[in-house]
Write a protein that holds these residues in place. Structure first.
Motif, short mmCIF file in Angstrom:
data_model
loop_
_atom_site.label_atom_id
_atom_site.label_comp_id
_atom_site.label_asym_id
_atom_site.label_seq_id
_atom_site.Cartn_x
_atom_site.Cartn_y
_atom_site.Cartn_z
N GLY A 1 79.44 57.29 48.52
CA GLY A 1 80.56 56.83 49.33
C GLY A 1 80.41 55.43 49.86
N ARG A 2 79.26 54.79 49.56
CA ARG A 2 79.02 53.41 49.99
C ARG A 2 78.89 52.51 48.76
NH1 ARG A 2 76.85 53.63 55.17
NH2 ARG A 2 77.35 51.41 55.32
N LYS A 3 78.96 51.21 48.99
CA LYS A 3 78.84 50.24 47.89
C LYS A 3 77.64 49.32 48.11
CE LYS A 3 83.69 49.80 46.44
NZ LYS A 3 84.34 50.68 47.43
N GLY A 4 76.91 49.07 47.05
CA GLY A 4 75.87 48.06 47.07
C GLY A 4 76.49 46.72 46.76
N ALA B 1 80.66 42.97 43.66
CA ALA B 1 80.26 41.57 43.57
C ALA B 1 80.83 40.84 44.79
CB ALA B 1 80.77 40.95 42.29
N ALA B 2 79.96 40.55 45.74
CA ALA B 2 80.39 39.93 46.99
C ALA B 2 80.69 38.45 46.85
CB ALA B 2 79.33 40.14 48.08
N ALA B 3 80.11 37.83 45.82
CA ALA B 3 80.34 36.42 45.50
C ALA B 3 79.66 36.16 44.17
CB ALA B 3 79.78 35.50 46.58
N ALA B 4 80.10 35.11 43.47
CA ALA B 4 79.51 34.81 42.16
C ALA B 4 79.51 33.31 41.92
CB ALA B 4 80.28 35.52 41.05
N ASP C 1 79.92 30.94 52.60
CA ASP C 1 81.29 31.18 53.08
C ASP C 1 82.10 32.02 52.09
OD1 ASP C 1 80.73 29.69 55.32
OD2 ASP C 1 81.58 27.84 54.51
N GLU C 2 81.68 32.04 50.83
CA GLU C 2 82.42 32.79 49.81
C GLU C 2 82.12 34.28 49.84
OE1 GLU C 2 82.08 31.11 45.82
OE2 GLU C 2 81.58 29.18 46.71
N ILE C 3 81.04 34.68 50.50
CA ILE C 3 80.61 36.07 50.45
C ILE C 3 81.60 36.96 51.19
CG2 ILE C 3 78.78 37.68 51.13
CD1 ILE C 3 76.79 35.35 50.85
N GLN C 4 82.10 37.98 50.48
CA GLN C 4 83.04 38.94 51.05
C GLN C 4 82.40 40.32 51.00
OE1 GLN C 4 86.10 38.15 52.35
NE2 GLN C 4 85.65 35.98 51.95
N LEU C 5 82.17 40.91 52.16
CA LEU C 5 81.56 42.24 52.23
C LEU C 5 82.63 43.32 52.31
CD1 LEU C 5 78.57 41.84 54.73
CD2 LEU C 5 78.45 42.49 52.32
N PRO C 6 82.53 44.36 51.49
CA PRO C 6 83.46 45.48 51.62
C PRO C 6 83.16 46.27 52.89
CG PRO C 6 81.76 46.01 50.02
CD PRO C 6 81.54 44.57 50.42
N ALA D 1 80.12 48.73 52.72
CA ALA D 1 78.89 48.17 52.14
C ALA D 1 77.66 48.89 52.68
CB ALA D 1 78.78 46.68 52.44
N ALA D 2 76.82 49.36 51.77
CA ALA D 2 75.54 49.96 52.17
C ALA D 2 74.53 48.87 52.50
CB ALA D 2 75.00 50.84 51.05
N TYR D 3 74.65 47.74 51.83
CA TYR D 3 73.76 46.60 52.04
C TYR D 3 74.32 45.41 51.28
CZ TYR D 3 72.06 48.10 47.42
OH TYR D 3 72.00 48.48 46.10
N LEU D 4 73.82 44.22 51.60
CA LEU D 4 74.11 43.01 50.82
C LEU D 4 72.79 42.52 50.23
CD1 LEU D 4 76.03 40.71 49.90
CD2 LEU D 4 75.31 39.46 51.96
N HIS D 5 72.78 42.34 48.91
CA HIS D 5 71.59 41.87 48.21
C HIS D 5 71.78 40.41 47.81
CE1 HIS D 5 68.95 41.13 44.75
NE2 HIS D 5 68.21 42.15 45.14
N ILE D 6 70.76 39.59 48.10
CA ILE D 6 70.82 38.17 47.75
C ILE D 6 69.50 37.76 47.12
CG2 ILE D 6 70.00 37.33 50.01
CD1 ILE D 6 72.18 35.10 49.76
#
Length: 362
Positions: free
Chosen positions: A92-95, A119-122, A135-140, A143-148
């Motif tokens: 139910g969450r997104k990586g 895909a939070a940004a590309a 600034d381009e990063i968009q989190l749903p 989101a379970a986490y943001l990976h960079i």
């Protein structure tokens, strides 16, 4: 040592000469025990001291606040591509992933095997190699986490500042630039790094994790792929990569003796400036492959005006003692990896060689 190569390999990579010399002295008899560190039990007091001391060195160098655990795993960063979603990507969450290059893409594709991804940004597909801006990063919302990925070794691009993600855990693959510059480690809930670029030889993977994040890993995950297995057993559940941890210990002490992260960053910027200046002041003979604002201080990617010139450059540089300057097979051209242990003198020698090569072939 006069016969040491100018080592610009991308990984496994250069190690500090004094670390290698100390390891050479201790390889047969560690600390007067009559055995190599590779021969003793990982339950022995000698190894447990190395294990605990190495954890403490990481905490001190990164100025980690309380609540973080330092772990020593195996399988490289590539195994972490799977362990992160296995442990943290709940149904139910997104990586969420910042797609900044080849290694970020690999992590993203692996996560797709375990759950929903986003895909939070590309990076832009056209033009010079680049990073998505923060600034381009968009989190749903789910989101379970943001990976960079902090540094893309193939592209030669690097983040030196990181997003504020609030309650969403920030996960960082820092395999190729950890301890190369100062950053706020407390922004991250989990950091992982294969050792073979800035920390030591291959064989051990450093994981730094907020203990509350992995207090209980999902019960369906095999024991060896659960973060809580390593947290509960102080990375000693099974036989660890003893010699690789020992070598990491020596490298961390070398960084500490030489002024810590701030001194590493100062030297890294000075030595990579030599090579970037050789590129930028060449009148187009050399061309940097990454946009200037995203340039890495760990991996310098560049090209010449023809395949023939690049082939000649690689051949002549090799004949002059330079190693590892051929670019990654996926992008070609040229790359100089300038990790912490690559001496200033090696970068000066490369910049001088580049100027001489241009004079003879421009």
């Amino acid at each position: 040592m006069a016969n040491r190569a100018y080592n610009f390999n991308a990984g496994p990579a250069a190690l500090p000469l004094e670390v290698l010399q100390q390891a050479q002295e201790e390889i047969v008899d560690y600390g007067g025990i009559g055995m190599s560190i590779m021969e003793i039990s990982h339950r022995s007091k000698q190894y447990e001291q190395i294990n605990d001391e190495t954890q403490q060195l990481v905490k001190e160098l990164l100025e980690l606040p309380s609540g973080y655990k330092v772990l020593f795993l195996q399988g490289g960063a590539s195994t972490q591509f799977a362990m992160v979603p296995m442990n943290l990507l709940a149904p139910g969450r997104k990586g969420a992933y910042v797609l900044s290059g080849s290694w970020a893409d690999k992590a993203y594709k692996e996560a797709k095997l375990f759950g929903d991804t986003y895909a939070a940004a590309a990076s832009k597909e056209e033009g010079p190699l680049n990073l998505p801006s923060l600034d381009e990063i968009q989190l749903p919302e789910d989101a379970a986490y943001l990976h960079i990925t902090s540094n893309e070794t193939i592209a030669g691009t690097q983040y030196t500042t990181f997003p504020q993600t609030g309650s969403v855990p920030l996960i960082g693959d820092m395999s190729s630039d950890i301890l190369s510059h100062r950053f706020d480690a407390s922004l991250f809930s989990l950091i992982y790094a294969g050792a073979q670029k800035n920390l030591g030889p291959s064989g051990v993977t450093l994981v730094i994790v907020r203990e509350d994040l992995v207090k209980e890993s999902p019960k369906t995950i095999p024991t060896m792929l659960r973060y809580d297995t390593y947290v509960k057993n102080n990375s000693l559940y099974n036989t660890p990569p003893v010699y690789s941890v020992y070598m990491m210990n020596l490298v961390l002490k070398w960084i500490q003796r030489n002024g810590g992260i701030d001194a590493m960053e100062k030297m890294n910027r000075e030595k990579t400036a030599l090579i970037y200046d050789a590129i930028d002041n060449s009148g187009g003979f050399y061309e940097g492959m990454a946009v200037k604002q995203d340039r890495s201080i760990m991996n310098i990617t560049f090209k010449l005006q023809s395949d023939e010139l690049e082939k000649k450059f690689i051949e002549e540089s090799a004949a002059n003692g330079f190693v590892g300057l051929k670019g990654h097979r996926s992008v070609g051209h040229l790359r100089a990896s300038t990790y912490n242990a690559v001496p200033y003198e090696s970068c000066k020698a490369l910049a001088d060689f580049m100027a001489d090569f241009q004079r003879r072939n421009g």
